[in-house]
Scaffold this motif. Structure first.
Motif, PDB file in Angstrom:
ATOM      1  N   ARG A 111      -9.601   3.347  -2.302  1.00  0.00           N
ATOM      2  CA  ARG A 111      -8.450   2.682  -2.153  1.00  0.00           C
ATOM      3  C   ARG A 111      -7.666   4.088  -2.363  1.00  0.00           C
ATOM      4  N   LEU A 112      -6.363   3.839  -1.954  1.00  0.00           N
ATOM      5  CA  LEU A 112      -5.711   5.208  -1.631  1.00  0.00           C
ATOM      6  C   LEU A 112      -4.138   5.118  -1.807  1.00  0.00           C
ATOM      7  N   ARG A 113      -3.576   5.280  -3.015  1.00  0.00           N
ATOM      8  CA  ARG A 113      -2.625   5.405  -2.713  1.00  0.00           C
ATOM      9  C   ARG A 113      -1.963   6.002  -4.146  1.00  0.00           C
ATOM     10  N   GLU A 114      -0.213   5.691  -4.083  1.00  0.00           N
ATOM     11  CA  GLU A 114       0.695   6.833  -5.048  1.00  0.00           C
ATOM     12  C   GLU A 114       0.849   6.655  -6.445  1.00  0.00           C
ATOM     13  N   ARG A 115       0.696   8.059  -6.978  1.00  0.00           N
ATOM     14  CA  ARG A 115       0.894   8.180  -8.154  1.00  0.00           C
ATOM     15  C   ARG A 115       1.528   8.655  -8.774  1.00  0.00           C
ATOM     16  N   GLU A 116       2.615   8.252  -9.002  1.00  0.00           N
ATOM     17  CA  GLU A 116       4.408   9.982  -9.702  1.00  0.00           C
ATOM     18  C   GLU A 116       4.012  10.613  -8.620  1.00  0.00           C
ATOM     19  N   ASP A 117       4.002   9.456  -7.307  1.00  0.00           N
ATOM     20  CA  ASP A 117       4.689  10.078  -6.003  1.00  0.00           C
ATOM     21  C   ASP A 117       3.522  11.270  -5.724  1.00  0.00           C
ATOM     22  N   LEU A 118       2.237  11.425  -5.881  1.00  0.00           N
ATOM     23  CA  LEU A 118       1.565  11.610  -4.920  1.00  0.00           C
ATOM     24  C   LEU A 118      -0.314  11.145  -4.707  1.00  0.00           C
ATOM     25  N   PRO A 119      -0.171  11.506  -3.765  1.00  0.00           N
ATOM     26  CA  PRO A 119      -1.753  10.303  -3.341  1.00  0.00           C
ATOM     27  C   PRO A 119      -2.953  11.042  -4.344  1.00  0.00           C
ATOM     28  N   VAL A 120      -3.184   9.444  -4.832  1.00  0.00           N
ATOM     29  CA  VAL A 120      -4.386   9.418  -5.322  1.00  0.00           C
ATOM     30  C   VAL A 120      -5.563   8.709  -4.311  1.00  0.00           C
ATOM     31  N   ILE A 121      -6.658   9.164  -4.630  1.00  0.00           N
ATOM     32  CA  ILE A 121      -8.407   8.396  -3.418  1.00  0.00           C
ATOM     33  C   ILE A 121      -9.227   7.908  -5.263  1.00  0.00           C
ATOM     34  N   GLU A 122      -9.281   6.751  -5.119  1.00  0.00           N
ATOM     35  CA  GLU A 122     -10.235   6.419  -6.224  1.00  0.00           C
ATOM     36  C   GLU A 122     -11.267   5.370  -5.957  1.00  0.00           C
ATOM     37  N   VAL A 123     -12.086   5.686  -6.011  1.00  0.00           N
ATOM     38  CA  VAL A 123     -13.677   4.456  -5.960  1.00  0.00           C
ATOM     39  C   VAL A 123     -14.030   4.283  -6.756  1.00  0.00           C
ATOM     40  N   ILE A 124     -13.906   1.967  -6.726  1.00  0.00           N
ATOM     41  CA  ILE A 124     -14.228   1.695  -7.836  1.00  0.00           C
ATOM     42  C   ILE A 124     -15.563   0.423  -7.989  1.00  0.00           C
ATOM     43  N   ASP A 125     -16.159   0.774  -9.358  1.00  0.00           N
ATOM     44  CA  ASP A 125     -16.838  -0.172  -8.770  1.00  0.00           C
ATOM     45  C   ASP A 125     -17.200  -0.841 -10.429  1.00  0.00           C
ATOM     46  N   ASP A 126     -18.214  -1.918 -10.587  1.00  0.00           N
ATOM     47  CA  ASP A 126     -18.390  -3.326 -11.842  1.00  0.00           C
ATOM     48  C   ASP A 126     -19.786  -2.739 -12.482  1.00  0.00           C
ATOM     49  N   GLY A 127     -20.321  -1.428 -11.855  1.00  0.00           N
ATOM     50  CA  GLY A 127     -20.869  -0.981 -12.313  1.00  0.00           C
ATOM     51  C   GLY A 127     -20.833  -1.196 -14.137  1.00  0.00           C
TER      52      GLY A 127
ATOM     53  N   VAL B 267     -12.160  -2.354   1.181  1.00  0.00           N
ATOM     54  CA  VAL B 267     -10.876  -0.501   1.555  1.00  0.00           C
ATOM     55  C   VAL B 267      -9.733  -1.193   1.597  1.00  0.00           C
ATOM     56  N   ASP B 268      -8.770  -0.241   0.440  1.00  0.00           N
ATOM     57  CA  ASP B 268      -7.592  -1.144   0.377  1.00  0.00           C
ATOM     58  C   ASP B 268      -7.140   1.109   0.619  1.00  0.00           C
ATOM     59  N   LEU B 269      -6.553   0.713   2.346  1.00  0.00           N
ATOM     60  CA  LEU B 269      -5.515   2.446   2.360  1.00  0.00           C
ATOM     61  C   LEU B 269      -4.363   2.174   2.871  1.00  0.00           C
ATOM     62  N   ARG B 270      -3.718   3.039   2.508  1.00  0.00           N
ATOM     63  CA  ARG B 270      -1.847   3.219   2.792  1.00  0.00           C
ATOM     64  C   ARG B 270      -1.690   4.404   3.710  1.00  0.00           C
ATOM     65  N   ASP B 271      -0.411   3.777   4.785  1.00  0.00           N
ATOM     66  CA  ASP B 271       0.298   5.708   5.475  1.00  0.00           C
ATOM     67  C   ASP B 271       0.591   5.710   4.551  1.00  0.00           C
TER      68      ASP B 271
END
Length: 451
Positions: free
Chosen positions: A370-386, A333-337
């Motif tokens: 993961r929760l982060r900002e991209r181009e000043d907008l919030p983005v939720i990402e779910v990443i796997d290695d499948g 889990v990689d979450l930003r405030d």
């Protein structure tokens, strides 16, 4: 969505602007040709008149006898309009006998010609020099500064008319383009809403009965037919799911009760258990279909609230952590405030949970939320290695019952991503897939922070 502010590159690309500019250019070309022709003919006519006057005076003076010629020249000087006509008489030796004009160079005999202003006189001058029978030279000059002034005025008129006409044509082209361009913007805005699933919207009609109104009316007619067909298909699908869910649930309950209460041979018990599993899968699919229909029909706007994404995603990760541990998957889990957003917390929880559940099913060893900002907008990402999803199937997997080519042998109904798509569409969010090399990135781009 593009900005509502009309920009120059949008205006000059419109057909009304180009047609107005084309017609205006033709008009300006005609105007300039008319002014130029007027200038040339007027200047030529005035010069010809001056030459004619000089020739007439020369003829009159040549008719005089050599003895009276000096007196005639003096009389012409005395009677001439001051600052307009000038006369001079030169002897055979080139010395000036009488006159009020002093040329900077020896005169040219025969044809009128222009000279700059001579000393003590106005100018420029139109000069005519003629030779008498006695060998003397008569020089006559006429001030042509009015002609020069007229030429300057005509050139100024030509320049001002050209620049002013060009400005008026460009302004008219822009004004004539703004109305159609605004209507095109309205059509574009409505088409984007329709493309996003708002089939109840219709293209605006201004009532002018022009080509844009005809186009909008044709599109509206097409939308009526499309909406009718889509509604029929959805109604049939939802009706089937609703009508069959109850009897199948009863059959499943009967089989379960029979397995629990009735002694069965091992073979019959195995068949019964497989039948129950198949019925569970069918009931789950019908439940998902009804869930999608509920989301698409109700809109569920009442549940919207200001939510903390970091807290919400932490709860999702906490719920799915035991499942990941059971399957031997490392859940990171990689979450930003980040600032709070407006969304339905239950629906967004369900959408992210479905993506996380899919990632845990298909991954080899690791899943990251993961929760982060991209181009000043919030983005939720779910990443796997499948195995990921092939690029050509990333749109298809959002449709009902479609399963990616790598999903064979893995449990699922083919409706999970359709539910996620319906939830995100309700919020105005977007779902995209990208390669994680190896694996897949499922990215939810949220619309914006609340204002």
């Amino acid at each position: 969505m593009p900005s509502d502010r009309l920009r120059w590159r949008d205006v000059h690309a419109t057909t009304p602007f180009r047609l107005t500019l084309l017609l205006g250019s033709a008009f300006l070309a005609a105007l300039w040709a008319t002014l130029a022709t007027s200038y040339v003919f007027t200047a030529h006519e005035l010069t010809a008149r001056s030459d004619q006057i000089l020739f007439t005076r020369a003829k009159s003076l040549l008719a005089s006898s050599p003895s009276t010629l000096p007196d005639r020249v003096r009389a012409e000087i005395a009677n001439a309009t001051p600052g307009l006509n000038y006369f001079a008489l030169f002897g055979q030796d080139g010395e000036q006998v009488v006159g009020d004009i002093d040329l900077p160079a020896p005169p040219r005999i025969g044809a009128p010609y222009a000279v700059p202003a001579a000393a003590g006189v106005h100018g420029p001058l139109r000069v005519l020099a003629v030779r008498t029978a006695a060998g003397e030279t008569i020089v006559m000059g006429r001030d042509i500064s009015p002609i020069q002034d007229l030429r300057v005025r005509l050139l100024q008129i030509l320049l001002v008319s050209g620049l002013g006409g060009t400005a008026l044509v460009v302004a008219a082209a822009m004004l004539l383009s703004l109305g159609p361009l605004r209507r095109v913007r309205d059509l574009e805005r409505t088409s984007r809403i329709i493309a996003a699933g708002g089939l109840h919207h219709r293209m605006p009609i201004a009532g002018r009965r022009d080509e844009l109104d005809q186009f909008a009316a044709t599109v509206n007619l097409m939308l009526d037919e499309v909406a009718h067909v889509v509604a029929q298909v959805k109604s049939a699908t939802d009706a089937i799911a609703h009508d069959l869910r109850t009897p199948l649930t009863r059959v499943r309950a009967t089989l379960h009760r029979m397995r629990q209460e009735t002694p069965l041979p091992a073979a019959a018990r195995s068949v019964t258990e497989r039948a129950i599993e198949d019925l569970d899968a069918v009931v789950d699919r019908f439940a998902a279909l009804l869930r999608i229909a509920e989301l698409e029909a109700s809109g569920r706007r009442a549940g919207m609230a200001s939510i903390d994404l970091q807290t919400l995603l932490g709860e999702v990760a906490e719920l799915y952590d035991p499942l990941a541990e059971e399957r031997g998957v490392a859940l990171t889990v990689d979450l930003r405030d980040l600032p709070r957003i407006t969304a339905d917390p239950e629906l967004l929880f369900e959408a992210v949970g479905n993506l996380l559940d899919n990632a845990i099913k298909f991954t080899r060893s690791q899943v990251t939320l993961r929760l982060r900002e991209r181009e000043d907008l919030p983005v939720i990402e779910v990443i796997d290695d499948g195995p990921g999803i092939p690029a050509e199937e990333r749109e298809a997997v959002l449709r009902r019952f479609h399963r990616a080519s790598g999903a064979a042998g893995i449990e699922g109904t083919g409706l999970g991503l359709a539910v996620v798509s319906a939830i995100l569409h309700l919020h105005g969010f977007t779902l995209t897939f990208e390669d994680a090399t190896p694996g897949l990135i499922a990215r939810i781009a949220l619309r914006a922070y609340p204002t």
